[in-house]
Design a protein around this motif. Sequence first.
Motif, short mmCIF file in Angstrom:
data_model
loop_
_atom_site.label_atom_id
_atom_site.label_comp_id
_atom_site.label_asym_id
_atom_site.label_seq_id
_atom_site.Cartn_x
_atom_site.Cartn_y
_atom_site.Cartn_z
N SER A 148 -5.16 -6.23 5.83
CA SER A 148 -5.59 -4.86 6.09
C SER A 148 -7.07 -4.73 6.39
CB SER A 148 -5.24 -3.97 4.90
OG SER A 148 -5.95 -4.40 3.76
N ASN A 149 -7.85 -5.75 6.06
CA ASN A 149 -9.29 -5.58 6.18
C ASN A 149 -10.00 -6.61 7.04
OD1 ASN A 149 -10.67 -3.32 4.92
ND2 ASN A 149 -9.46 -3.88 3.13
N PRO A 150 -9.51 -6.81 8.22
CA PRO A 150 -10.13 -7.84 9.05
C PRO A 150 -11.57 -7.53 9.39
CG PRO A 150 -8.59 -6.52 10.34
CD PRO A 150 -8.43 -6.12 8.90
N LEU B 204 -4.40 -12.92 9.48
CA LEU B 204 -3.73 -12.17 10.53
C LEU B 204 -3.67 -12.99 11.81
CD1 LEU B 204 -4.32 -8.50 11.53
CD2 LEU B 204 -2.23 -9.76 11.08
N PRO B 205 -2.48 -13.35 12.21
CA PRO B 205 -2.32 -14.21 13.39
C PRO B 205 -2.86 -13.54 14.65
CG PRO B 205 -0.21 -13.32 12.65
CD PRO B 205 -1.20 -12.99 11.60
N LYS B 206 -3.51 -14.33 15.45
CA LYS B 206 -4.14 -13.81 16.67
C LYS B 206 -3.18 -13.00 17.51
CE LYS B 206 -6.01 -17.47 18.39
NZ LYS B 206 -6.10 -18.17 17.09
N VAL B 207 -2.00 -13.54 17.73
CA VAL B 207 -1.09 -12.86 18.66
C VAL B 207 -0.72 -11.47 18.19
CG1 VAL B 207 -0.03 -14.76 19.88
CG2 VAL B 207 0.76 -14.18 17.60
N LEU B 208 -0.89 -11.21 16.90
CA LEU B 208 -0.50 -9.90 16.41
C LEU B 208 -1.69 -9.00 16.13
CD1 LEU B 208 2.42 -10.67 13.97
CD2 LEU B 208 2.51 -9.76 16.28
N ARG B 209 -2.83 -9.62 16.00
CA ARG B 209 -3.98 -8.83 15.57
C ARG B 209 -4.38 -7.83 16.64
NH1 ARG B 209 -8.49 -12.70 14.24
NH2 ARG B 209 -6.69 -13.79 13.38
N ARG B 210 -4.70 -6.65 16.18
CA ARG B 210 -5.20 -5.67 17.14
C ARG B 210 -6.65 -5.40 16.81
NH1 ARG B 210 -0.57 -1.08 17.82
NH2 ARG B 210 1.20 -2.50 17.96
N SER C 293 -10.97 6.74 0.13
CA SER C 293 -9.59 6.31 0.33
C SER C 293 -9.21 6.26 1.80
CB SER C 293 -8.64 7.26 -0.41
OG SER C 293 -8.76 8.57 0.14
N VAL C 294 -10.04 6.87 2.64
CA VAL C 294 -9.71 6.84 4.05
C VAL C 294 -9.76 5.40 4.58
CG1 VAL C 294 -11.96 7.05 5.17
CG2 VAL C 294 -10.00 8.27 6.11
N LEU C 295 -10.60 4.58 3.94
CA LEU C 295 -10.69 3.19 4.37
C LEU C 295 -9.38 2.46 4.12
CD1 LEU C 295 -14.27 2.18 3.16
CD2 LEU C 295 -13.49 2.72 5.48
N ARG C 296 -8.79 2.77 2.99
CA ARG C 296 -7.51 2.15 2.66
C ARG C 296 -6.44 2.62 3.64
NH1 ARG C 296 -6.57 2.84 -3.37
NH2 ARG C 296 -7.37 4.81 -2.62
N ARG C 297 -6.50 3.89 3.94
CA ARG C 297 -5.52 4.42 4.89
C ARG C 297 -5.68 3.78 6.26
NH1 ARG C 297 -2.67 9.64 5.00
NH2 ARG C 297 -1.94 9.82 2.87
N LEU C 298 -6.92 3.64 6.67
CA LEU C 298 -7.16 3.03 7.97
C LEU C 298 -6.71 1.57 7.97
CD1 LEU C 298 -10.58 4.66 8.88
CD2 LEU C 298 -8.38 5.01 10.01
N ALA C 299 -6.94 0.91 6.87
CA ALA C 299 -6.49 -0.48 6.75
C ALA C 299 -4.97 -0.53 6.85
CB ALA C 299 -6.95 -1.07 5.43
N PHE C 300 -4.35 0.41 6.19
CA PHE C 300 -2.89 0.47 6.24
C PHE C 300 -2.42 0.73 7.66
CE2 PHE C 300 1.06 2.81 6.24
CZ PHE C 300 1.85 2.06 5.38
N ARG D 213 -3.86 -0.04 10.43
CA ARG D 213 -3.98 -1.22 11.27
C ARG D 213 -2.91 -2.25 10.95
NH1 ARG D 213 -8.66 -2.39 13.90
NH2 ARG D 213 -9.95 -1.82 12.15
N ALA D 214 -2.69 -2.45 9.68
CA ALA D 214 -1.68 -3.42 9.28
C ALA D 214 -0.31 -3.01 9.80
CB ALA D 214 -1.66 -3.56 7.76
N ALA D 215 0.02 -1.74 9.65
CA ALA D 215 1.32 -1.27 10.10
C ALA D 215 1.44 -1.36 11.61
CB ALA D 215 1.55 0.16 9.64
N ALA D 216 0.34 -1.05 12.29
CA ALA D 216 0.36 -1.15 13.75
C ALA D 216 0.58 -2.60 14.15
CB ALA D 216 -0.95 -0.62 14.33
N ASN D 217 -0.01 -3.51 13.39
CA ASN D 217 0.18 -4.92 13.68
C ASN D 217 1.62 -5.36 13.50
OD1 ASN D 217 -2.40 -5.63 14.46
ND2 ASN D 217 -3.09 -5.96 12.37
N VAL D 218 2.31 -4.67 12.63
CA VAL D 218 3.71 -4.98 12.42
C VAL D 218 4.56 -4.34 13.53
CG1 VAL D 218 5.61 -4.77 10.78
CG2 VAL D 218 3.32 -5.17 9.95
N GLY D 219 3.94 -3.49 14.30
CA GLY D 219 4.67 -2.93 15.43
C GLY D 219 5.13 -1.50 15.25
#
Lengths: 157, 157
Positions: free
Chosen positions: A128-130, A144-150, B47-54, B56-62
Amino acid sequence: MNKHDLLTMGEVTRRSGYAASAVRYYESQGLIRAERSSGGQRTFERSVLRRLAFIRAAANVGLSLEEIKAELDCLPGDRTPTKADWARMSRHWRRRLEEQIHALERLRDNLDSCIGCGCLSLQRCGISNPNDAAAEQSSGAAYLPKVLRREPPRRRA
Amino acid sequence: MNKHDLLTMGEVTRRSGYAASAVRYYESQGLIRAERSSGGQRTFERSVLRRLAFIRAAANVGLSLEEIKAELDCLPGDRTPTKADWARMSRHWRRRLEEQIHALERLRDNLDSCIGCGCLSLQRCGISNPNDAAAEQSSGAAYLPKVLRREPPRRRA
DNA sequence: CCTTGATCTCAAGTTCACTTTAGGTTGAAT
DNA sequence: ATTCAACCTAAAGTGAACTTGAGATCAAGG
């Protein structure tokens, strides 16, 4: 069957599953070719079905139309593609698929450990914190794998 | 540190890695909240930082922003999310990741056999011909995993 | 010949997730 | 008081991959 094995737009849409607008679009983008009847209507060679099938399969693998076009452009326009032709092209796919698979697996596994420690809420989570390196001594996006990282300036999926 | 732990836009962009425009966009879409200073400038809770991290992570999952918003809306606005909160949400991700992984593996393996027989050129290939049932006794798209299949009226990736 | 359905072209619209632009305000330091 | 970076809003733009709409033409059956 039609004259000389030529297909109409209707046949192509029915048999490919693509909408006519999509077929026209692909033609406009040079992914497929179409002849014209005396009256200006499109007639397709049989092989267009194979190309459309290829396009769908490649799109399913995640290639952009541009990439698909690049691959199709390597196919011999004249002769029927050989097994070797397809195999060469499939190597791209396989590599991409393998990458995607491994990336997802790593992400999934990392997710497990993140949940385990609840760290999604903290600064040191790789998933979550790249980018929060400034705020903490975080090791960054190592997980976080490159191909997935945004990255921040995102590009489309 | 700022007054009462409130963050400015600049701090948020630096620490989240997101552009200010993206942060504003997320606020406009209701994914994050922001207070305002007397002069109308945004101030964010930590807490907005945590939300933003979330995000990005979720976006990375598609996940799409809409889906992400749906998940974030389940988070308690008042209290700090617990481990159970995150775990519940991560189940979605895991399921999606597993699906993606298996889908890609099946596609890859099927690709191998397709290349082996050169059938991408024929009507009976499950990968390339999910819709040509009318033309052949094809078993259809049995091989193409749902999560990857793009039906004729495509939706975005 | 007439009708009807299939097809044509071209331009404009759609969705997503943002970014860019233009022009105006804020707020902290000098 | 002045300066200037940081911030604001609203609207328009971007790019991928198509779809939709309007209005005209084609092809085949009756």
